[in-house]
Write a protein that holds these residues in place. Structure first.
Motif, PDB file in Angstrom:
ATOM      1  N   LYS A 289       0.794  -1.171  -0.081  1.00 24.23           N
ATOM      2  CA  LYS A 289       0.137   0.098   0.153  1.00 24.23           C
ATOM      3  C   LYS A 289       0.848   1.307   0.018  1.00 24.23           C
ATOM      4  CE  LYS A 289      -3.494  -0.678   2.423  1.00 24.23           C
ATOM      5  NZ  LYS A 289      -4.280  -1.060   3.764  1.00 24.23           N
ATOM      6  N   GLU A 290       2.027   1.161   0.733  1.00 27.95           N
ATOM      7  CA  GLU A 290       3.072   2.461   1.000  1.00 27.95           C
ATOM      8  C   GLU A 290       3.606   2.476  -0.575  1.00 27.95           C
ATOM      9  OE1 GLU A 290       6.668   3.706   3.347  1.00 27.95           O
ATOM     10  OE2 GLU A 290       5.562   1.959   3.779  1.00 27.95           O
ATOM     11  N   VAL A 291       4.189   1.600  -0.893  1.00 27.51           N
ATOM     12  CA  VAL A 291       4.768   1.491  -2.559  1.00 27.51           C
ATOM     13  C   VAL A 291       3.665   2.011  -3.506  1.00 27.51           C
ATOM     14  CG1 VAL A 291       5.502   0.198  -4.360  1.00 27.51           C
ATOM     15  CG2 VAL A 291       6.223  -0.277  -2.063  1.00 27.51           C
ATOM     16  N   LEU A 292       2.447   1.561  -3.477  1.00 28.16           N
ATOM     17  CA  LEU A 292       1.482   2.124  -4.657  1.00 28.16           C
ATOM     18  C   LEU A 292       1.148   3.674  -4.382  1.00 28.16           C
ATOM     19  CD1 LEU A 292      -0.990  -1.028  -4.855  1.00 28.16           C
ATOM     20  CD2 LEU A 292       0.592  -0.151  -6.423  1.00 28.16           C
ATOM     21  N   PHE A 293       1.117   4.088  -3.251  1.00 34.16           N
ATOM     22  CA  PHE A 293       0.541   5.309  -2.960  1.00 34.16           C
ATOM     23  C   PHE A 293       1.710   6.292  -3.165  1.00 34.16           C
ATOM     24  CE2 PHE A 293       0.476   9.029  -0.081  1.00 34.16           C
ATOM     25  CZ  PHE A 293      -0.469   9.465  -0.703  1.00 34.16           C
ATOM     26  N   ASN A 294       2.870   6.025  -2.880  1.00 36.90           N
ATOM     27  CA  ASN A 294       3.764   7.008  -2.890  1.00 36.90           C
ATOM     28  C   ASN A 294       4.371   6.902  -4.567  1.00 36.90           C
ATOM     29  OD1 ASN A 294       5.119   7.946  -0.434  1.00 36.90           O
ATOM     30  ND2 ASN A 294       4.735   5.820   0.128  1.00 36.90           N
ATOM     31  N   SER A 295       4.273   5.699  -5.086  1.00 37.76           N
ATOM     32  CA  SER A 295       4.712   5.828  -6.735  1.00 37.76           C
ATOM     33  C   SER A 295       3.835   6.747  -7.508  1.00 37.76           C
ATOM     34  CB  SER A 295       4.727   4.313  -7.245  1.00 37.76           C
ATOM     35  OG  SER A 295       3.423   3.698  -6.952  1.00 37.76           O
ATOM     36  N   LEU A 296       2.420   6.405  -7.234  1.00 36.18           N
ATOM     37  CA  LEU A 296       1.343   7.381  -7.783  1.00 36.18           C
ATOM     38  C   LEU A 296       1.348   8.715  -7.486  1.00 36.18           C
ATOM     39  CD1 LEU A 296      -1.803   4.946  -7.549  1.00 36.18           C
ATOM     40  CD2 LEU A 296      -0.425   5.086  -9.505  1.00 36.18           C
ATOM     41  N   MET A 335      11.651   1.313  -7.600  1.00 35.48           N
ATOM     42  CA  MET A 335      12.595   1.600  -6.628  1.00 35.48           C
ATOM     43  C   MET A 335      12.038   1.469  -5.164  1.00 35.48           C
ATOM     44  SD  MET A 335      13.914   5.218  -8.658  1.00 35.48           S
ATOM     45  CE  MET A 335      15.122   5.553  -7.015  1.00 35.48           C
ATOM     46  N   LEU A 336      10.742   1.670  -4.890  1.00 35.44           N
ATOM     47  CA  LEU A 336      10.209   1.516  -3.666  1.00 35.44           C
ATOM     48  C   LEU A 336      10.225   0.139  -3.338  1.00 35.44           C
ATOM     49  CD1 LEU A 336       7.501   4.363  -3.795  1.00 35.44           C
ATOM     50  CD2 LEU A 336       9.509   4.312  -2.258  1.00 35.44           C
ATOM     51  N   MET A 337       9.883  -0.824  -4.222  1.00 35.43           N
ATOM     52  CA  MET A 337       9.689  -2.106  -4.010  1.00 35.43           C
ATOM     53  C   MET A 337      10.957  -2.711  -3.603  1.00 35.43           C
ATOM     54  SD  MET A 337       6.567  -3.739  -4.529  1.00 35.43           S
ATOM     55  CE  MET A 337       7.063  -5.450  -5.229  1.00 35.43           C
ATOM     56  N   SER A 338      12.037  -2.384  -4.467  1.00 41.67           N
ATOM     57  CA  SER A 338      13.244  -2.953  -3.962  1.00 41.67           C
ATOM     58  C   SER A 338      13.742  -2.431  -2.600  1.00 41.67           C
ATOM     59  CB  SER A 338      14.264  -2.467  -5.044  1.00 41.67           C
ATOM     60  OG  SER A 338      14.553  -0.906  -5.074  1.00 41.67           O
ATOM     61  N   GLN A 339      13.316  -1.288  -2.289  1.00 42.57           N
ATOM     62  CA  GLN A 339      13.636  -0.823  -0.999  1.00 42.57           C
ATOM     63  C   GLN A 339      12.644  -1.354   0.132  1.00 42.57           C
ATOM     64  OE1 GLN A 339      16.440   0.826  -0.220  1.00 42.57           O
ATOM     65  NE2 GLN A 339      16.076   1.403   1.964  1.00 42.57           N
ATOM     66  N   LEU A 340      11.600  -1.303  -0.034  1.00 45.17           N
ATOM     67  CA  LEU A 340      10.629  -1.983   1.128  1.00 45.17           C
ATOM     68  C   LEU A 340      10.685  -3.258   1.045  1.00 45.17           C
ATOM     69  CD1 LEU A 340       7.896   0.714   0.975  1.00 45.17           C
ATOM     70  CD2 LEU A 340       9.791   0.570   2.413  1.00 45.17           C
ATOM     71  N   LEU A 341      10.997  -4.128  -0.034  1.00 46.44           N
ATOM     72  CA  LEU A 341      10.787  -5.489  -0.061  1.00 46.44           C
ATOM     73  C   LEU A 341      12.297  -6.008  -0.251  1.00 46.44           C
ATOM     74  CD1 LEU A 341       7.577  -6.337  -1.882  1.00 46.44           C
ATOM     75  CD2 LEU A 341       7.747  -6.176   0.563  1.00 46.44           C
ATOM     76  N   PRO A 342      13.286  -5.884   0.580  1.00 45.79           N
ATOM     77  CA  PRO A 342      14.656  -6.367   0.417  1.00 45.79           C
ATOM     78  C   PRO A 342      14.781  -7.925   0.540  1.00 45.79           C
ATOM     79  CG  PRO A 342      14.332  -5.559   2.714  1.00 45.79           C
ATOM     80  CD  PRO A 342      12.994  -5.260   2.053  1.00 45.79           C
ATOM     81  N   PRO A 343      15.907  -8.423  -0.171  1.00 45.59           N
ATOM     82  CA  PRO A 343      16.177 -10.012  -0.052  1.00 45.59           C
ATOM     83  C   PRO A 343      15.703 -10.232   1.347  1.00 45.59           C
ATOM     84  CG  PRO A 343      17.732  -8.747  -1.342  1.00 45.59           C
ATOM     85  CD  PRO A 343      17.127  -7.629  -0.641  1.00 45.59           C
ATOM     86  N   SER A 344      16.138  -9.903   2.462  1.00 47.22           N
ATOM     87  CA  SER A 344      15.907 -10.616   3.575  1.00 47.22           C
ATOM     88  C   SER A 344      14.640 -10.729   3.884  1.00 47.22           C
ATOM     89  CB  SER A 344      16.778  -9.916   4.670  1.00 47.22           C
ATOM     90  OG  SER A 344      16.242  -8.308   4.746  1.00 47.22           O
ATOM     91  N   TYR A 345      13.819  -9.806   3.533  1.00 45.84           N
ATOM     92  CA  TYR A 345      12.192  -9.694   3.795  1.00 45.84           C
ATOM     93  C   TYR A 345      11.711 -10.662   2.893  1.00 45.84           C
ATOM     94  CZ  TYR A 345       7.532  -8.036   4.436  1.00 45.84           C
ATOM     95  OH  TYR A 345       6.339  -7.992   4.879  1.00 45.84           O
ATOM     96  N   CYS A 346      12.022 -10.732   1.691  1.00 45.03           N
ATOM     97  CA  CYS A 346      11.610 -11.811   0.767  1.00 45.03           C
ATOM     98  C   CYS A 346      11.789 -13.235   1.262  1.00 45.03           C
ATOM     99  CB  CYS A 346      11.900 -11.564  -0.612  1.00 45.03           C
ATOM    100  SG  CYS A 346      11.362 -10.074  -1.336  1.00 45.03           S
ATOM    101  N   ASP A 347      13.093 -13.302   1.750  1.00 39.48           N
ATOM    102  CA  ASP A 347      13.298 -14.840   2.216  1.00 39.48           C
ATOM    103  C   ASP A 347      12.569 -14.983   3.530  1.00 39.48           C
ATOM    104  OD1 ASP A 347      15.615 -17.133   2.122  1.00 39.48           O
ATOM    105  OD2 ASP A 347      15.601 -16.129   4.298  1.00 39.48           O
TER     106      ASP A 347
END
Length: 493
Positions: A289-296, A335-347
């Motif tokens: 939700k944060e990614v979508l709002f800030n990108s838009l 850019m926001l997805m790569s920062q808010l969903l880092p590899p450690s969080y996806c793992d």
């Protein structure tokens, strides 16, 4: 035949068939994991749960290295710099001139029509784009502890001075915009905030999930109670929620969910795994939700709002401006997805999905000769087991299966995260497509403003694509490394 020996009938053969999982496990167990008969609702003798007779295969996780991640201040500064470049590119597309004409022509004395630009609007957009950077600076200053009293007073004074200056600049630009533009144009200035209000109200679910403790002991029974009782939020609740969110962001860093791999299976293990998944779902939805709002929000103020204040007599390339709007939104999203969903969080999400499992719904009448169990919420089901739940037949897909068979959100969670590189591959595909399209447009461009615009934006996209490819190469090798019993990855993160 008369005089001959009649062989056994088909019913006698099926009666003396080899023992199956049904005869080993039994039926009417105490926790509800009984076996359904093919002809009637009768069940066999009671037996221990299936998890005590068939031990599920242990889930082994890969250990990934600690990849470098930009700090909050550095990322916000780079994002703000990219948005300023994109805003400059949009102004070039709108107010460009034929500057190579003779100087006798009044419109060709400069490369841009500076006299047509509204500087108050440009300053207002720049301040709005810098809001995340300013908030990051204020948050880091507020979270810094220690030192003398003089240092604390100086930090508080600097924070108040920064916020006061930003507020004064916004008020000054708004007053000048109100003098020179109509009310309809002024409504475009605050349109994104009308979208943010319902998003902030719906954020209450994620905020409640963050208040729980660490590890897997989450009181899931008490979290959604307030949401069920009050489907519509009152103004007092919204103001209280907004005040609490500001206080939490100023006082402490955001809560990072954790995952604990169950080394020993007991009756509370499935419930703990499902509670952990619920918390991770709420946290993931909050981040998306944060990614979508800030990108838009960024694309709106960078590429769309300048078009709303262009005079009716001013000509600009509508197709190129709309294309720039889409590109800015996609790049800000990546850019926001790569920062808010880092590899450690996806793992972390991948590990939780591996313990959750998934059920595949089967058609009625299939697998009629295979033992079918009644699903129980306190059982860890192994792979390949057939269960019945809400008059439907399901087959266990994962090695661990504690998900609710009829819950679509559990199936969606497993689909998204059971492959740890799915989100990263999606981001690489999106960013690579944008870069290739921009390179193709650069080769075919014939106007100076198109060449300059694509060159500046490509420099920013190369950096984002480089970081994504670097993470993909490192994580691809880490996840492809063969797992052994000694490196089962039971270490929690």
């Amino acid at each position: 035949m008369p005089g001959g020996r009649r062989g056994p009938t088909r019913q006698q053969l099926s009666r003396f068939s080899l023992p199956s999982l049904q005869t080993l496990v039994g039926g009417n167990v105490s926790n509800g994991t009984g076996l359904r008969s093919r002809s009637s609702n009768s069940v066999g003798l009671s037996a221990p749960p299936i998890s005590t007779l068939i031990t599920p295969e242990p889930v082994r996780h890969s250990r990934i290295p600690e990849l470098p991640l930009d700090s909050s201040f550095l990322f916000e500064f780079l994002l703000f710099l990219y948005l300023l470049v994109a805003l400059f590119v949009q102004y070039i597309n709108i107010y460009r001139t034929v500057w190579w004409y003779p100087y006798s022509h009044p419109a060709a004395s400069t490369s841009l029509n500076f006299h047509l630009m509204d500087y108050h609007l440009a300053i207002f957009i720049s301040v709005m784009l810098a809001r995340r950077l300013v908030w990051t600076i204020v948050s880091e200053v507020s979270q810094s502890s220690g030192g003398s009293l003089l240092r604390y007073v100086v930090l508080i004074a600097a924070r108040l001075s920064l916020l006061t200056m930003c507020g004064w600049v916004l008020c000054w630009t708004l007053v000048n915009l109100c003098r020179n533009h109509s009310v309809l144009n002024l409504l475009f200035l605050g349109y994104p905030f009308g979208v943010y209000v319902p998003l902030c109200c719906f954020h209450q679910e994620g905020g409640k999930s963050q208040a729980s403790g660490s590890d897997c002991e989450y009181p899931a029974d008490h979290q959604p109670a307030d949401l069920v009782e009050s489907p519509f939020f009152r103004p007092r609740d919204f103001l209280f929620l907004l005040r609490e969110n500001i206080r939490e962001q100023l006082s402490s860093p955001p809560h990072m969910p954790t995952h604990t791999c169950p080394q020993h299976i007991h009756s509370d293990t499935p419930e703990l795994i499902r509670a952990e998944v619920e918390e991770l779902k709420s946290d993931f939805n909050r981040r998306i939700k944060e990614v979508l709002f800030n990108s838009l929000f960024s694309a709106y103020y960078v590429a769309f709002l300048p078009l709303c204040f262009v005079k009716s007599t001013q000509y600009y390339d509508m197709r190129w401006s709309c294309e720039h709007l889409i590109m800015v939104w996609i790049n800000a999203f990546v850019m926001l997805m790569s920062q808010l969903l880092p590899p450690s969080y996806c793992d972390l999400l991948h590990r939780s999905a591996a313990h959750l499992g998934r059920w595949q719904k089967l058609e009625h009448g299939s697998y009629s000769n295979t033992p079918q169990h009644v699903w129980s919420e306190s059982t860890v089901w192994p792979q390949g087991v057939l269960v019945r739940h809400t008059r439907s037949l399901y087959k266990a897909v994962g090695s661990y299966n504690v998900a609710l068979p009829s819950d679509v959100s559990h199936a969606r969670f497993y689909f998204l995260f059971h492959k740890p590189l799915r989100i990263l591959n999606l981001l690489i595909g999106i960013e690579s497509s944008v870069v290739l399209y921009q390179l193709y447009s650069l080769l075919r461009s014939e106007r100076w403003n198109h060449t300059l615009s694509l060159g500046l934006i490509l420099l920013c996209n190369y950096y984002v694509l480089f970081k994504l490819l670097r993470d993909r190469i490192v994580l691809g090798k880490a996840y492809s490394y063969p797992l052994s019993s000694s490196s089962s990855g039971l270490k929690s993160q």
